[in-house]
Each structure stands twice: as C-alpha cells, then as structure tokens.
Design a protein around this motif. Structure first.
Motif, mmCIF file in Angstrom:
data_model
loop_
_atom_site.group_PDB
_atom_site.id
_atom_site.type_symbol
_atom_site.label_atom_id
_atom_site.label_comp_id
_atom_site.label_asym_id
_atom_site.label_seq_id
_atom_site.Cartn_x
_atom_site.Cartn_y
_atom_site.Cartn_z
ATOM 1 N N LEU A 217 0.828 -1.210 0.000
ATOM 2 C CA LEU A 217 0.000 0.000 0.000
ATOM 3 C C LEU A 217 0.861 1.259 0.000
ATOM 4 N N ILE A 218 1.904 1.251 0.817
ATOM 5 C CA ILE A 218 2.797 2.409 0.894
ATOM 6 C C ILE A 218 3.525 2.623 -0.428
ATOM 7 N N TYR A 219 3.987 1.528 -1.035
ATOM 8 C CA TYR A 219 4.692 1.647 -2.313
ATOM 9 C C TYR A 219 3.768 2.202 -3.400
ATOM 10 N N LEU A 220 2.569 1.681 -3.496
ATOM 11 C CA LEU A 220 1.623 2.164 -4.503
ATOM 12 C C LEU A 220 1.254 3.628 -4.248
ATOM 13 N N THR A 221 1.138 3.994 -2.976
ATOM 14 C CA THR A 221 0.857 5.386 -2.640
ATOM 15 C C THR A 221 1.988 6.297 -3.102
#
Length: 334
Positions: free
Chosen positions: A265-269
């Motif tokens: 989730l953090i990477y995609l954000t």
C-alpha cells in the motif's frame, strides 16, 4: 499451415477483443502505427477470417461493432501459434511478468507455448535474466513445487518492472497488454474509469502519461494474485498512511476486492504521488513542510537573481505542485 502474422496484428486483435468495437485511429495511436499500417493488417486478418472461419465481407474495418461469431474467431486467432517471435528483450520482459505473477506453477513448457519459442531459447533467456536481475537484487529460482518464481523480496521485482518495463521504455507496454490478456486479467479500461472518478473525488490529478503507467502497475499487481511478501521501502520521514493518496489507494483496493499488505500500500501510494501534481489546496500532513521548502526556494531564487515576483501566489502554487512529488520520486527511483 497457419498464415503467419506479426505482433502488431496480435495487438490489433487484442484491442478489438477488449473494446468489442473498431476505432482505427485509436488503435493506430495506441500501438504507434499509421492508420494505413493498421488497415494493411486488417486485410491480413480479414483474409484469414474469410478462408479459415468463413466470415466474409472484410469485417475488420473502421467504425464497426464485433459480432459474437467474429469475437470467437478473433479469440481463436489470438490464442493460436501463428505469430512471429518477439525480440529477446521483449521475450525476457514477458518471462519476468510471468514469473512475478506465478502463484501456482510455471514451467519452461508454459513459456515455450506462450512465446512460440524453443526450449534452448527460453533456457538461455532465463539464464541471461538471472545474471541481469541479480544486479537489482532479484533472484529467480526453479523447483518441482512452483516451477519458476521470485525467491526473495518481491518488492525489488515490482520496482524493476515499474521502472524498466513501464516507465523507461514504452515499447514493453504491448508486451504487458499481451501478458494481461493471456492471464485474463486485463482491467486497464475499468481501472482507468475508477481512477478518473477518484481523481475528481480527491482533487488529485496525474501528470501526462503517468496515469497510463500507474494503471499498468496496478493491473500487474492485481494479476499476480500475491499481495504480500513485500519489504518496507519507506525511507521517507513522512507518515504516508496519513496522506490522502493513501486513502485513494485503499479505494482502489476496495474496488479490486483484494487486500494489499501495508508495505505494498505504501509503495503504490508513493508511486501515485510521484506521478501526480501536488495540489496546494488539498490538506495533507506534508503540506507545511512542502510549503516551507517552496517559500525557501522562491526566496533564494529571488535574492540570487535580484528579482521581484509580481504574481508570487500563483508562482508559489505552481512550484508547490512540482516540489510536493519530489521526495516520492527519489523514493521510487533510488
């Protein structure tokens, strides 16, 4: 003996199957051909449709809808072993996508079949890939239980796919299209509709071609059906989970009906923020920091250049839009 078609024919058929409608100009723009070059390939495909499927009257033509019989015939042509081989780097890009997305079993025979290639060619491709990818800390293994798979941190592989196959070289986009259609996981048009709706809701907008790139990334992640085993790459002193873009990704996750792990989730954000323009009018936990940086840059430039800003506020908002994604860009690429 099959009539051989080039890979552009396969792209044309893929586009028609996805849209169930023929828009020649749109197809030509997407695959970087002229309208005449697309029409020439229509003629080749129409010849096969007439000779082998008894579908006459040149059904592939501009501004035409696809009948059920034509759809099934095109799908049969698409899946048949009748296309010229890809170049070596295109093959290897396709192989990496397959290995990254392997959640059951992936054998050399699968790759041989999909790529219409020989065992020696596939084995040599994988050998070269292992050497290249090891420089990016990506390890490929093979065993009887899984076949070929990524046997270390999947985040490194995803980052490589995003940077090397999606962003830096758009020629691989057609390989990604082929891969997604083969996996029956092509959600590109549906994801685009959802993301455009969310853009309006969150008042956050992609810059240029970045929307297409982010959609490719999201669709590849979804097609892998593996949403964990991603390391924490958050090297930023920013609580990403408190940013509005994080909620944007949560909404995409909800639409896809999957559950990404926190690191993914953090990477995609971060990928999303790096691809969008910073909006000063949207509140976020990093707004104060970026605002201070923007004021500092403008003040220093004004002092050094002996300038006076007549439209300080407008310039501030424009510069803010560029500086806000900057740390996330470095996070993605470094």
């Amino acid at each position: 003996m099959y009539t051989q078609l080039d890979f552009y024919c396969k792209e044309i058929i893929a586009a028609v199957l996805l849209e169930k409608y023929i828009n020649t100009e749109k197809i030509a723009n997407n695959i970087k051909l002229t309208v005449r070059q697309v029409e020439y390939r229509y003629e080749q495909i129409n010849h096969i449709l007439a000779d082998e499927y008894q579908i006459p009257d040149n059904p592939l033509r501009n501004d035409a809808f696809i009948s059920s019989s034509l759809y099934h015939a095109l799908a049969d042509i698409f899946n048949a072993d009748r296309f010229h081989n890809l170049s070596k780097d295109e093959r290897q890009a396709f192989i990496l996508l397959c290995i990254f997305s392997n959640n059951t079993y992936l054998s050399a025979n699968d790759l041989i079949y999909w790529l219409s290639s020989s065992k020696s060619v596939i084995n040599n491709d994988i050998k070269e890939m292992k050497s290249l990818l090891s420089k990016f800390n990506i390890s490929i293994s093979n065993n009887k239980a899984k076949g070929y798979f990524i046997d270390n941190d999947r985040m490194n592989a995803l980052s490589y796919i995003y940077n090397e196959l999606i962003i830096k070289n758009t020629k691989f986009h057609r390989i990604i299209d082929y891969f997604l259609i083969l996996k029956h996981e092509n959600l590109l048009s549906k994801l685009k509709d959802v993301i455009l709706l969310l853009e309006s809701q969150y008042d956050i907008h992609f810059v240029g071609a970045r929307l297409e790139e982010f959609i490719y990334l999201t669709n590849i992640v979804y097609a892998s059906h593996q949403y964990n085993n991603f390391s924490n790459m958050n090297r930023l002193n920013i609580p990403i989970h408190q940013l509005p873009e994080y909620n944007f990704i949560l909404d995409i996750e909800k639409y896809l009906q999957v559950e990404f792990d926190e690191n993914l989730l953090i990477y995609l954000t971060a990928c999303f923020i790096s691809s969008s323009a910073g909006n000063y009018h949207v509140d976020s936990v990093d707004k104060e920091m970026v605002s201070k940086l923007t004021h500092h840059v403008m003040s220093r430039f004004q002092y050094i250049g002996c300038l006076h800003y007549d439209d300080y506020d407008e310039l501030f908002i424009r510069l803010y839009s560029h500086l806000r994604p900057a740390p996330f860009i470095s996070y993605i690429y470094l």
